[in-house]
Design a protein around this motif. Structure first.
Motif, mmCIF file in Angstrom:
data_model
loop_
_atom_site.group_PDB
_atom_site.id
_atom_site.type_symbol
_atom_site.label_atom_id
_atom_site.label_comp_id
_atom_site.label_asym_id
_atom_site.label_seq_id
_atom_site.Cartn_x
_atom_site.Cartn_y
_atom_site.Cartn_z
ATOM 1 N N TRP A 23 0.985 -1.301 -0.167
ATOM 2 C CA TRP A 23 -0.093 -0.004 -0.124
ATOM 3 C C TRP A 23 0.930 1.217 -0.002
ATOM 4 O O TRP A 23 1.794 1.483 0.788
ATOM 5 N N TYR A 59 1.270 5.148 0.256
ATOM 6 C CA TYR A 59 0.451 6.616 0.765
ATOM 7 C C TYR A 59 0.918 7.469 -0.439
ATOM 8 O O TYR A 59 1.928 8.087 -0.623
ATOM 9 N N ALA A 84 -4.535 5.717 0.355
ATOM 10 C CA ALA A 84 -3.902 4.379 0.121
ATOM 11 C C ALA A 84 -3.935 4.110 -1.375
ATOM 12 O O ALA A 84 -5.318 3.839 -1.834
ATOM 13 N N LEU A 86 -7.728 -1.319 5.035
ATOM 14 C CA LEU A 86 -7.149 -0.474 3.738
ATOM 15 C C LEU A 86 -7.964 -1.014 2.611
ATOM 16 O O LEU A 86 -8.147 -1.933 2.720
ATOM 17 N N VAL A 112 -6.670 8.141 4.473
ATOM 18 C CA VAL A 112 -6.201 7.512 5.770
ATOM 19 C C VAL A 112 -5.599 8.647 6.401
ATOM 20 O O VAL A 112 -5.194 9.617 5.958
#
Length: 392
Positions: free
Chosen positions: A326, A328, A333, A368, A374
């Motif tokens: 994942w 950022y 995400a 996620l 997030v």
């Protein structure tokens, strides 16, 4: 049987209701799976978490105002290099080496050198008893001189027509034969002296004066170690990377901490089919004489290598399509497929669409989804590029 099945069903339903009621974000997880609840569940922040797609604003992977964002921690992607160094064990040998042997049999009269002495081509190593050979040489010299004198007398008489040409021919043949006998005696006498064939350092003397020495007996060895040759073997996959003249570094086992540098001087023309390795020879200058033939040497060669993104091992997840991470990206995400190339103690090298400095999520992964918003608690946000790290 029916009572047991009914009891199991009741337990499962109760467990599911308890999970929905007490676990934060459970309704959003069910919503992402396409399951809509007919009732509302109180969220951890006191609001109502709705299990419908409309409560998330209709955005795939999005979160409505009543749902809490997942808290995540990230780590930066670094650049790692592999296959950039080859280590091997080699054996040292002298640039030139000669085994000095006795050319003839006889009693060893004297040894003219000592171990460790530097000798040059033609220097005397030892002598054999040569009394008989010296006498034969002196006799051959007298016979050759007498035959030459007879030839001169016969040549003068032939010019005066006192003797026939056949006498001159016989005198010439006698003189030539005497010269051959003289050369043979001289060679036999020379073979009583043992000479050094090359320049180098004398090894241990393996014979003792006074003893009978048969022909071809080893007397000593002479090594020219102004340069040291090191033979080592490299795996088959490095065949195209090793070239003549490329630099190498060697570390003798007997001299810890010392490094000597040289270059590849020769490469074999075939790969060993049993070990799938290629024999390579390097040359190391040894003017100080610290290296000796027969030493064990640790050899290293440097190559450009292959570079891959390196991520924290905690960031790797698996799915039916393979491994992924994942990423950022601007508060959301983003799922990135990441094929594992190599696992190291400090990171995992992957083949993925990642750049140095990108932030990958290492904590808070379970809740996620693609495009989900997030909340970054700790770690880089992908806006900076840390210094690249090299992992061999």
């Amino acid at each position: 049987m029916l009572r047991q099945l009914t009891a199991c069903l009741v337990v499962l339903v109760a467990a599911g209701l308890a999970w929905v009621w007490f676990v934060p974000g459970s309704t959003s997880t069910l919503a992402n799976m396409g399951i809509t609840l007919p009732f509302a569940v109180a969220s951890a922040d006191g609001g109502a978490a709705q299990g419908t797609a409309s409560s998330r604003g209709g955005r795939p992977g999005g979160r409505g105002p009543g749902m809490r964002q997942a808290n995540v921690v990230t780590s930066a992607v670094t650049l790692a290099t592999i296959n950039d160094r080859l280590s091997a064990i080699g054996e040292a040998s002298a640039e030139r080496s000669a085994t000095v042997v006795s050319p003839a049999g006889g009693t060893l009269a004297e040894v003219m050198v000592r171990p460790g002495q530097i000798v040059f081509p033609g220097d005397t190593i030892a002598r054999l008893d040569a009394d008989a050979e010296q006498i034969a040489f002196d006799r051959a010299q007298l016979a050759a001189a007498d035959a030459d004198a007879a030839l001169e007398r016969t040549r003068g008489l032939a010019q005066s027509n006192v003797v026939a040409n056949t006498a001159l021919t016989a005198a010439q043949l006698a003189a030539d034969t005497a010269q051959l006998e003289l050369r043979s005696a001289e060679m036999a006498l020379a073979r009583r002296t043992i000479l050094s064939p090359i320049e180098g350092r004398v090894g241990l003397i393996q014979v003792t004066p006074g003893n009978y020495v048969p022909a071809q007996t080893t007397v000593t060895t002479v090594d020219d170690t102004t340069s040291i040759l090191v033979d080592f073997w490299v795996p088959e996959r490095y065949v195209g990377a090793v070239t003549q003249g490329m630099p190498i570094a060697v570390s003798p086992t007997a001299l810890p901490g010392q490094v000597f540098r040289g270059e590849v001087s020769a490469i074999d023309n075939r790969v060993d089919p049993s070990s799938r390795t290629l024999r390579v020879q390097g040359e190391i200058p040894n003017d100080a004489g610290e290296l000796r033939a027969g030493m064990s040497l640790a050899v290293s060669l440097d190559f450009p290598g292959d570079q891959y993104p390196a991520v924290n091992p905690l960031a790797i997840l698996w799915s039916a399509e393979g491994s992924y991470v994942w990423k950022y990206n601007a508060g959301k995400a983003e799922r990135v497929m990441a094929e594992i190339v190599q696992r190291n103690s400090d990171g995992v090298l992957v083949r993925a669409d990642l750049e140095t400095g990108d932030a990958v999520i290492t904590e808070g992964l379970l809740q996620l989804s693609e495009g989900a918003e997030v909340n970054l608690l700790d770690g880089p946000d992908g806006s900076g590029e840390p210094a690249a790290q090299v992992a061999s």
